[in-house]
Design a protein around this motif. Structure first.
Motif, PDB file in Angstrom:
ATOM      1  N   TRP A  76       0.841  -1.201   0.000  1.00 29.26           N
ATOM      2  CA  TRP A  76       0.000   0.000   0.000  1.00 29.26           C
ATOM      3  C   TRP A  76       0.881   1.257   0.000  1.00 29.26           C
ATOM      4  CZ3 TRP A  76      -4.006   1.162   4.456  1.00 29.26           C
ATOM      5  CH2 TRP A  76      -4.744   2.299   4.123  1.00 29.26           C
ATOM      6  N   TYR A  77       1.918   1.238   0.856  1.00 28.62           N
ATOM      7  CA  TYR A  77       2.789   2.417   0.921  1.00 28.62           C
ATOM      8  C   TYR A  77       3.623   2.561  -0.348  1.00 28.62           C
ATOM      9  CZ  TYR A  77       6.510   5.545   2.278  1.00 28.62           C
ATOM     10  OH  TYR A  77       7.408   6.581   2.302  1.00 28.62           O
ATOM     11  N   LYS A  78       4.263   1.447  -0.775  1.00 31.11           N
ATOM     12  CA  LYS A  78       5.180   1.536  -1.914  1.00 31.11           C
ATOM     13  C   LYS A  78       4.463   1.789  -3.232  1.00 31.11           C
ATOM     14  CE  LYS A  78       9.074  -1.180  -0.207  1.00 31.11           C
ATOM     15  NZ  LYS A  78       9.927  -2.363  -0.445  1.00 31.11           N
ATOM     16  N   LYS A  79       3.348   1.118  -3.433  1.00 27.98           N
ATOM     17  CA  LYS A  79       2.678   1.201  -4.728  1.00 27.98           C
ATOM     18  C   LYS A  79       1.711   2.372  -4.833  1.00 27.98           C
ATOM     19  CE  LYS A  79       4.276  -2.785  -6.339  1.00 27.98           C
ATOM     20  NZ  LYS A  79       5.091  -2.913  -7.537  1.00 27.98           N
ATOM     21  N   LEU A  80       1.210   2.860  -3.713  1.00 25.76           N
ATOM     22  CA  LEU A  80       0.160   3.870  -3.790  1.00 25.76           C
ATOM     23  C   LEU A  80       0.470   5.103  -2.943  1.00 25.76           C
ATOM     24  CD1 LEU A  80      -2.758   4.434  -4.882  1.00 25.76           C
ATOM     25  CD2 LEU A  80      -3.575   3.529  -2.712  1.00 25.76           C
ATOM     26  N   GLN A  81       0.634   4.902  -1.644  1.00 27.63           N
ATOM     27  CA  GLN A  81       0.695   6.033  -0.734  1.00 27.63           C
ATOM     28  C   GLN A  81       1.919   6.918  -0.995  1.00 27.63           C
ATOM     29  OE1 GLN A  81      -1.867   6.593   1.471  1.00 27.63           O
ATOM     30  NE2 GLN A  81      -0.906   8.603   1.663  1.00 27.63           N
ATOM     31  N   ARG A  82       3.071   6.307  -1.282  1.00 36.33           N
ATOM     32  CA  ARG A  82       4.274   7.102  -1.534  1.00 36.33           C
ATOM     33  C   ARG A  82       4.086   8.016  -2.740  1.00 36.33           C
ATOM     34  NH1 ARG A  82       9.762   3.867  -2.397  1.00 36.33           N
ATOM     35  NH2 ARG A  82       8.544   3.114  -4.163  1.00 36.33           N
ATOM     36  N   HIS A  83       3.458   7.497  -3.805  1.00 32.50           N
ATOM     37  CA  HIS A  83       3.216   8.315  -5.001  1.00 32.50           C
ATOM     38  C   HIS A  83       2.191   9.418  -4.715  1.00 32.50           C
ATOM     39  CE1 HIS A  83       5.655   5.512  -7.234  1.00 32.50           C
ATOM     40  NE2 HIS A  83       4.865   4.500  -6.872  1.00 32.50           N
ATOM     41  N   GLN A  84       1.184   9.064  -3.912  1.00 31.56           N
ATOM     42  CA  GLN A  84       0.203  10.101  -3.561  1.00 31.56           C
ATOM     43  C   GLN A  84       0.850  11.193  -2.728  1.00 31.56           C
ATOM     44  OE1 GLN A  84      -3.015   8.023  -1.648  1.00 31.56           O
ATOM     45  NE2 GLN A  84      -4.016   7.503  -3.579  1.00 31.56           N
ATOM     46  N   ASP A  85       1.786  10.797  -1.843  1.00 35.20           N
ATOM     47  CA  ASP A  85       2.492  11.802  -1.040  1.00 35.20           C
ATOM     48  C   ASP A  85       3.335  12.708  -1.936  1.00 35.20           C
ATOM     49  OD1 ASP A  85       1.370  10.739   1.214  1.00 35.20           O
ATOM     50  OD2 ASP A  85       3.140   9.562   1.780  1.00 35.20           O
ATOM     51  N   LEU A  86       3.995  12.133  -2.945  1.00 41.61           N
ATOM     52  CA  LEU A  86       4.790  12.950  -3.873  1.00 41.61           C
ATOM     53  C   LEU A  86       3.913  13.915  -4.662  1.00 41.61           C
ATOM     54  CD1 LEU A  86       7.292  10.253  -5.244  1.00 41.61           C
ATOM     55  CD2 LEU A  86       7.785  12.148  -3.670  1.00 41.61           C
ATOM     56  N   VAL A  87       2.757  13.418  -5.107  1.00 39.51           N
ATOM     57  CA  VAL A  87       1.828  14.281  -5.843  1.00 39.51           C
ATOM     58  C   VAL A  87       1.360  15.425  -4.954  1.00 39.51           C
ATOM     59  CG1 VAL A  87      -0.451  14.387  -6.913  1.00 39.51           C
ATOM     60  CG2 VAL A  87       1.102  12.495  -7.452  1.00 39.51           C
ATOM     61  N   CYS A  88       1.010  15.113  -3.713  1.00 40.92           N
ATOM     62  CA  CYS A  88       0.559  16.154  -2.786  1.00 40.92           C
ATOM     63  C   CYS A  88       1.683  17.164  -2.511  1.00 40.92           C
ATOM     64  CB  CYS A  88       0.099  15.521  -1.472  1.00 40.92           C
ATOM     65  SG  CYS A  88      -1.453  14.615  -1.625  1.00 40.92           S
ATOM     66  N   ALA A  89       2.913  16.648  -2.350  1.00 41.57           N
ATOM     67  CA  ALA A  89       4.041  17.554  -2.104  1.00 41.57           C
ATOM     68  C   ALA A  89       4.279  18.456  -3.303  1.00 41.57           C
ATOM     69  CB  ALA A  89       5.292  16.737  -1.775  1.00 41.57           C
ATOM     70  N   LYS A  90       4.197  17.890  -4.500  1.00 38.21           N
ATOM     71  CA  LYS A  90       4.389  18.680  -5.728  1.00 38.21           C
ATOM     72  C   LYS A  90       3.321  19.758  -5.848  1.00 38.21           C
ATOM     73  CE  LYS A  90       6.059  19.616  -9.812  1.00 38.21           C
ATOM     74  NZ  LYS A  90       7.213  20.493  -9.901  1.00 38.21           N
ATOM     75  N   GLU A  91       2.063  19.375  -5.561  1.00 37.96           N
ATOM     76  CA  GLU A  91       0.980  20.353  -5.628  1.00 37.96           C
ATOM     77  C   GLU A  91       1.191  21.470  -4.607  1.00 37.96           C
ATOM     78  OE1 GLU A  91      -2.617  18.179  -5.102  1.00 37.96           O
ATOM     79  OE2 GLU A  91      -2.638  17.364  -7.154  1.00 37.96           O
ATOM     80  N   ALA A  92       1.656  21.077  -3.411  1.00 37.39           N
ATOM     81  CA  ALA A  92       1.898  22.092  -2.379  1.00 37.39           C
ATOM     82  C   ALA A  92       3.025  23.030  -2.806  1.00 37.39           C
ATOM     83  CB  ALA A  92       2.240  21.402  -1.051  1.00 37.39           C
TER      84      ALA A  92
END
Length: 203
Positions: free
Chosen positions: A170-186
């Motif tokens: 869950w973390y490697k395949k999904l959550q980590r990428h979502q965190d990167l997307v959120c960080a980029k948007e921020a």
């Protein structure tokens, strides 16, 4: 995410939370069943103790009834012997009394035999009931032990296999990428914020 709704939107999330559910179910439900079978076993032991008490009482009562039956039969035999002697001698008025007493003796013998039979039957029924409860209790205790061990196995599998695999994927395949997307948007928003402020300040 609702507690009662399975997380079917993501396979990894589903596997992770399923592992937690298996752990909780495996370690919470079987002990309850095991405790119930333990209480039933105590009840069955109490029934066995009651059977032993009833057996002692019935055996003592049957001995008393056998003694009374022998006494009643002896008395009846004496009366019949006396009746034969009176019939051989002459028609005595005592014959009718003896016949009445013999009938009473026969009724008493039959009553004692019936009481003995009822006591023996009730004891046999109690034995059959206790044996049946003993068999059921043994089977339920055996099943509860198997259920308890199976619950532990399922709980360990859920906690040490399903949950870690699910959470890691869950973390490697999904959550980590979502965190990167959120960080980029921020970062994009932060970078755009000073430019907007400069535009607002210009006359």
């Amino acid at each position: 995410m609702s507690i009662f709704t399975p997380p079917t939107d993501n396979l990894y999330k589903f596997v992770a939370l399923s592992g937690i559910v298996l752990f909780l179910a495996g370690f919470l439900i079987p002990p309850v069943f095991f405790q119930e079978t333990g209480m039933e076993y105590l009840k069955q032991l109490r029934g066995s103790d009651e059977l032993q008490v009833q057996e002692r009482f019935v055996n003592q009562r049957l001995e008393t009834l056998k003694l009374r039956e022998r006494q009643a039969i002896d008395e009846r035999d004496k009366l019949q012997k006396r009746l034969v002697e009176l019939n051989a001698a002459s028609n005595s008025p005592e014959v009718e009394k003896l016949e009445g007493r013999i009938k009473e003796a026969n009724r008493e013998v039959q009553s004692i035999a019936d009481a003995s039979y009822e006591l023996s039957l009730s004891l046999e029924l109690k034995r059959a009931q206790v044996n049946s409860e003993d068999t059921v209790s043994f089977n339920r205790r055996r099943d509860s032990r198997v259920f308890l061990v199976g619950g532990w196995i399922v709980g360990f599998i859920g906690f040490f296999i399903f949950a870690p695999i699910g959470f890691v994927l869950w973390y490697k395949k999904l959550q980590r990428h979502q965190d990167l997307v959120c960080a980029k948007e921020a970062q994009d928003k932060l970078a755009a914020a000073p430019a907007n402020k400069r535009i607002e300040r210009e006359p």
